[in-house]
Design an enzyme around this catalytic site. Structure first.
Site, short mmCIF file in Angstrom:
data_model
loop_
_atom_site.label_atom_id
_atom_site.label_comp_id
_atom_site.label_asym_id
_atom_site.label_seq_id
_atom_site.Cartn_x
_atom_site.Cartn_y
_atom_site.Cartn_z
N GLU A 126 0.84 -1.22 0.00
CA GLU A 126 0.00 0.00 0.00
C GLU A 126 0.87 1.26 0.00
OE1 GLU A 126 -3.02 -0.39 -0.60
OE2 GLU A 126 -3.84 -2.15 0.42
N HIS B 154 -2.79 1.44 8.86
CA HIS B 154 -3.83 0.67 8.19
C HIS B 154 -3.98 -0.68 8.88
CE1 HIS B 154 -6.09 -1.68 5.39
NE2 HIS B 154 -5.05 -2.39 4.99
N HIS C 291 -6.99 -4.16 9.88
CA HIS C 291 -8.15 -4.94 9.43
C HIS C 291 -9.03 -5.26 10.64
CE1 HIS C 291 -5.56 -6.64 5.83
NE2 HIS C 291 -5.85 -5.37 5.71
N GLU D 175 -17.28 9.63 22.90
CA GLU D 175 -15.88 9.70 22.50
C GLU D 175 -15.73 9.81 20.98
OE1 GLU D 175 -14.04 9.92 25.05
OE2 GLU D 175 -12.10 10.06 24.07
N HIS E 80 -12.60 -4.52 3.70
CA HIS E 80 -11.13 -4.62 3.76
C HIS E 80 -10.59 -4.12 5.10
CE1 HIS E 80 -7.00 -3.59 1.71
NE2 HIS E 80 -6.87 -3.99 2.96
O1 2HA Z 1 -0.25 -5.21 3.76
O2 2HA Z 1 -3.19 -5.02 4.40
O3 2HA Z 1 -4.00 -3.83 2.23
C1 2HA Z 1 -1.32 -6.03 3.48
C2 2HA Z 1 -2.55 -5.24 3.42
C3 2HA Z 1 -2.96 -4.71 2.11
ZN ZN Z 2 -5.15 -4.22 4.09
#
Ligand code: 2HA
Ligand code: ZN
Length: 276
Positions: A116, A140, A142, A170, A211
């Site tokens: 990314e 980032h 998940h 909050e 995602h």
């Molecule tokens: O790095 O999360 O979006 C792996 C990921 C891609």
């Molecule tokens: Zn990801």
């Protein structure tokens, strides 16, 4: 100086560990980057050494020309970052034209930076343009509940922002400008990077439907704290929806306005309309 002793590397490793323990980083899921300050670079001046050729980014980020970034590696597992930071984190520098980078430290495993990379660089560029000394950390992850909600709620930033704001005070305090949202897009693509960086002109958190989530903050605490707050609100909402009776009561727009007035939040007006 031993780079592993630098404050920002310690913070970097701590967030990676914290995120892994939250269950947000299966296998090589997620990525993290930090745009170094002048004082970081000064401190490491004799420890960094350019290695290898310039590698094309695939896009241009002239605002970042000459900047150094610490960033996770493609394929790196968050759970391994604290065990072997030198293999899993790199420090890269952007060239003068803003279209290529070179490795200065780390990624000893031979991996390049995260898949990314384009999103990270284009968002850093947006945030640096807005405030040169401002936001420096992009995270980032998940997170389970937020991803689950993207399968049942309408994919609109109005719906997600308002639903999550209502879960606990909050939320409007931590993300008063609201949240951006992009529908499913190819991970690692320039299209995803472009859509996300455009939303980051306005927001600090952008949901990637089906995602994950990407958050921007002025430091590691701010970025991680934003992700943590969003995911906790999502968890409450999943529990509420799972109880099967819908919301019997909820805070109204007037309650959120009172919160906004009292705490001088400048809540996004577009999210302050009751639709029922
Ligand atoms: O790095 O999360 O979006 C792996 C990921 C891609
Ligand atoms: Zn990801």
């Amino acid at each position: 100086m031993n780079i592993l002793k630098a404050g920002f590397i310690k913070d970097f490793i701590k967030i990676a560990d914290d995120g892994y323990k939250m269950g947000w980083h299966e296998c090589n899921g997620g990525n993290l980057s930090y745009r170094l300050r002048e004082e970081d670079i000064e401190l490491l001046r004799f420890s960094l050494e350019a290695s290898g050729p310039f590698i094309n980014i695939g896009t241009r980020v002239p605002d970042l020309a000459g900047d150094y970034l610490a960033i996770t590696g493609a394929g790196s597992f968050f759970r391994n970052i604290s065990l072997s930071a030198y293999d899993n984190i790199g420090i890269i520098q952007i060239n003068d034209r803003g279209d290529a980078y070179r490795l200065w430290w780390g990624l000893a495993s031979g991996r390049g930076p995260t898949s990314e990379l384009a999103s990270h660089l284009m968002i850093h560029s947006v945030k640096k343009r807005a405030n040169k000394d401002g936001q420096r950390v992009l995270y980032h992850c998940h997170p389970v509940n937020l991803i689950a909600l993207s399968f049942v709620l309408p994919l609109s930033n109005k719906v997600f922002t308002r639903e999550l704001w209502e879960m606990m005070p909050e939320c409007p305090l931590v993300f008063p400008e609201g949240l951006g949202l992009v529908e499913w897009m190819l991970p690692g693509s320039l299209d995803l990077a472009l859509a996300t960086s455009q939303l980051m002109e306005k927001y600090n958190g952008v949901i990637w439907a089906h995602h994950g989530l990407i958050c921007s903050g002025e430091d590691f605490d701010a970025s991680f704290g934003l992700a943590h707050t969003i995911e906790k609100a999502a968890q409450i909402l999943v529990k509420v929806l799972s109880m099967g009776q819908g919301k019997v009561q909820r805070p109204r727009a007037r309650d959120l306005k009172a919160l906004s007035d009292t705490y001088k939040l400048k809540l996004g007006q577009e999210f302050l309309i009751d639709n029922d």
